[in-house]
Design a protein around this motif. Structure first.
Motif, mmCIF file in Angstrom:
data_model
loop_
_atom_site.group_PDB
_atom_site.id
_atom_site.type_symbol
_atom_site.label_atom_id
_atom_site.label_comp_id
_atom_site.label_asym_id
_atom_site.label_seq_id
_atom_site.Cartn_x
_atom_site.Cartn_y
_atom_site.Cartn_z
ATOM 1 N N UNK A 98 33.599 1.477 29.335
ATOM 2 C CA UNK A 98 33.395 0.539 30.433
ATOM 3 C C UNK A 98 34.249 0.958 31.617
ATOM 4 N N UNK A 99 33.652 1.090 32.797
ATOM 5 C CA UNK A 99 34.434 1.537 33.943
ATOM 6 C C UNK A 99 34.270 0.646 35.169
ATOM 7 N N UNK A 100 33.431 -0.383 35.094
ATOM 8 C CA UNK A 100 33.254 -1.274 36.233
ATOM 9 C C UNK A 100 34.575 -1.957 36.569
ATOM 10 N N UNK A 101 34.992 -1.852 37.804
ATOM 11 C CA UNK A 101 36.230 -2.464 38.247
ATOM 12 C C UNK A 101 37.491 -1.709 37.853
ATOM 13 N N UNK A 102 37.352 -0.609 37.149
ATOM 14 C CA UNK A 102 38.488 0.140 36.611
ATOM 15 C C UNK A 102 39.355 0.699 37.725
ATOM 16 N N UNK A 103 40.653 0.443 37.634
ATOM 17 C CA UNK A 103 41.619 1.016 38.565
ATOM 18 C C UNK A 103 42.381 2.158 37.919
ATOM 19 N N UNK A 104 42.729 1.965 36.642
ATOM 20 C CA UNK A 104 43.432 3.030 35.928
ATOM 21 C C UNK A 104 43.337 2.794 34.432
ATOM 22 N N UNK A 105 43.425 3.863 33.711
ATOM 23 C CA UNK A 105 43.550 3.770 32.265
ATOM 24 C C UNK A 105 44.354 4.974 31.808
ATOM 25 N N UNK A 106 45.111 4.756 30.764
ATOM 26 C CA UNK A 106 45.949 5.845 30.298
ATOM 27 C C UNK A 106 46.372 5.654 28.863
ATOM 28 N N UNK A 107 46.694 6.771 28.258
ATOM 29 C CA UNK A 107 47.191 6.763 26.891
ATOM 30 C C UNK A 107 48.443 7.619 26.855
ATOM 31 N N UNK A 108 49.476 7.060 26.249
ATOM 32 C CA UNK A 108 50.742 7.756 26.108
ATOM 33 C C UNK A 108 51.068 7.829 24.623
ATOM 34 N N UNK A 109 51.361 9.023 24.130
ATOM 35 C CA UNK A 109 51.766 9.197 22.737
ATOM 36 C C UNK A 109 53.212 9.670 22.763
ATOM 37 N N UNK A 110 54.077 8.902 22.099
ATOM 38 C CA UNK A 110 55.489 9.256 22.029
ATOM 39 C C UNK A 110 55.914 9.356 20.572
ATOM 40 N N UNK A 111 56.927 10.162 20.351
ATOM 41 C CA UNK A 111 57.516 10.324 19.019
ATOM 42 C C UNK A 111 58.989 9.941 19.132
ATOM 43 N N UNK A 112 59.288 8.618 19.070
ATOM 44 C CA UNK A 112 60.658 8.149 19.328
ATOM 45 C C UNK A 112 61.674 8.542 18.265
ATOM 46 N N UNK A 113 61.235 8.810 17.077
ATOM 47 C CA UNK A 113 62.128 9.223 15.999
ATOM 48 C C UNK A 113 61.330 10.091 15.038
ATOM 49 N N UNK A 114 62.051 10.764 14.164
ATOM 50 C CA UNK A 114 61.382 11.622 13.189
ATOM 51 C C UNK A 114 60.430 10.792 12.334
ATOM 52 N N UNK A 115 59.229 11.295 12.161
ATOM 53 C CA UNK A 115 58.194 10.681 11.329
ATOM 54 C C UNK A 115 57.722 9.327 11.853
ATOM 55 N N UNK A 116 57.881 9.088 13.156
ATOM 56 C CA UNK A 116 57.318 7.895 13.783
ATOM 57 C C UNK A 116 56.620 8.297 15.072
ATOM 58 N N UNK A 117 55.606 7.525 15.430
ATOM 59 C CA UNK A 117 54.884 7.767 16.672
ATOM 60 C C UNK A 117 54.468 6.421 17.251
ATOM 61 N N UNK A 118 54.330 6.371 18.561
ATOM 62 C CA UNK A 118 53.871 5.183 19.254
ATOM 63 C C UNK A 118 52.799 5.594 20.247
ATOM 64 N N UNK A 119 51.673 4.884 20.201
ATOM 65 C CA UNK A 119 50.591 5.094 21.168
ATOM 66 C C UNK A 119 50.562 3.876 22.066
ATOM 67 N N UNK A 120 50.561 4.091 23.372
ATOM 68 C CA UNK A 120 50.437 3.008 24.333
ATOM 69 C C UNK A 120 49.148 3.245 25.112
ATOM 70 N N UNK A 121 48.175 2.354 24.920
ATOM 71 C CA UNK A 121 46.871 2.462 25.586
ATOM 72 C C UNK A 121 46.786 1.342 26.610
ATOM 73 N N UNK A 122 46.711 1.701 27.888
ATOM 74 C CA UNK A 122 46.722 0.731 28.974
ATOM 75 C C UNK A 122 45.469 0.887 29.823
ATOM 76 N N UNK A 123 44.813 -0.242 30.094
ATOM 77 C CA UNK A 123 43.633 -0.266 30.959
ATOM 78 C C UNK A 123 43.862 -1.341 32.015
ATOM 79 N N UNK A 124 43.746 -0.962 33.283
ATOM 80 C CA UNK A 124 43.917 -1.904 34.390
ATOM 81 C C UNK A 124 42.651 -1.886 35.231
ATOM 82 N N UNK A 125 42.193 -3.097 35.593
ATOM 83 C CA UNK A 125 40.975 -3.222 36.385
ATOM 84 C C UNK A 125 39.778 -3.487 35.497
ATOM 85 N N UNK A 126 39.891 -4.495 34.663
ATOM 86 C CA UNK A 126 38.783 -4.838 33.761
ATOM 87 C C UNK A 126 37.737 -5.665 34.488
#
Length: 141
Positions: free
Chosen positions: A66-94
């Motif tokens: 879906x892209x109607x009204x979309x201003x930005x979208x992004x995905x960030x994958x981080x590895x803050x510690x050994x054997x851990x990961x964090x995904x941050x999925x952000x969509x602005x302009x829904x």
């Protein structure tokens, strides 16, 4: 080490700290401020069959067509510690009259030679006059 070298070193250290602090402050908080989401339901709804953090991030990005009204979208994958990961999925302009943006935080842990999702949280940002204007766990009006 003479006094002038020490003073220059301390100045340089302080300058580096000032540069790093804003970056750390702008990072999203951990689980606080997120509404907890059922992991099994989230995975089933999105038909996620991969377990590698980068593959999950790619799957989320592909599913978000879906892209109607979309201003930005992004995905960030981080590895803050050994054997851990964090995904941050952000969509602005829904394309929604009350929700302006949606953010999911997905935490993974590497166990028994595979990645598994251990927690998922959601935040929203509301349209003007429809609730909170910052990222928060509450629903929009």
């Amino acid at each position: 080490m003479n006094k002038s070298t020490l003073v220059r070193s301390l100045f340089l250290l302080a300058a580096i700290a000032c540069i790093q602090i804003p970056a750390a402050v702008s990072q999203p908080a951990t689980r606080s401020g997120y509404e907890t989401i059922n992991v099994k339901q989230f995975v089933a709804d999105r038909k996620i069959t991969v377990s590698n953090p980068k593959d999950i991030a790619a799957k989320l990005f592909i599913l978000d067509r879906e892209s109607e009204g979309r201003k930005s979208d992004g995905i960030l994958v981080e590895y803050p510690a050994r054997e851990t990961a964090t995904i941050l999925h952000t969509v602005v302009g829904l394309a929604d009259d009350s929700v302006a943006g949606m953010r999911h935080r997905i935490e993974l842990r590497f166990r028994q030679n595979k990645w598994e999702i251990v927690w998922i949280g959601r935040q929203s940002k509301c349209q003007p006059n429809r609730g909170h204007q910052n990222w928060a766990a509450g629903r929009c009006l």
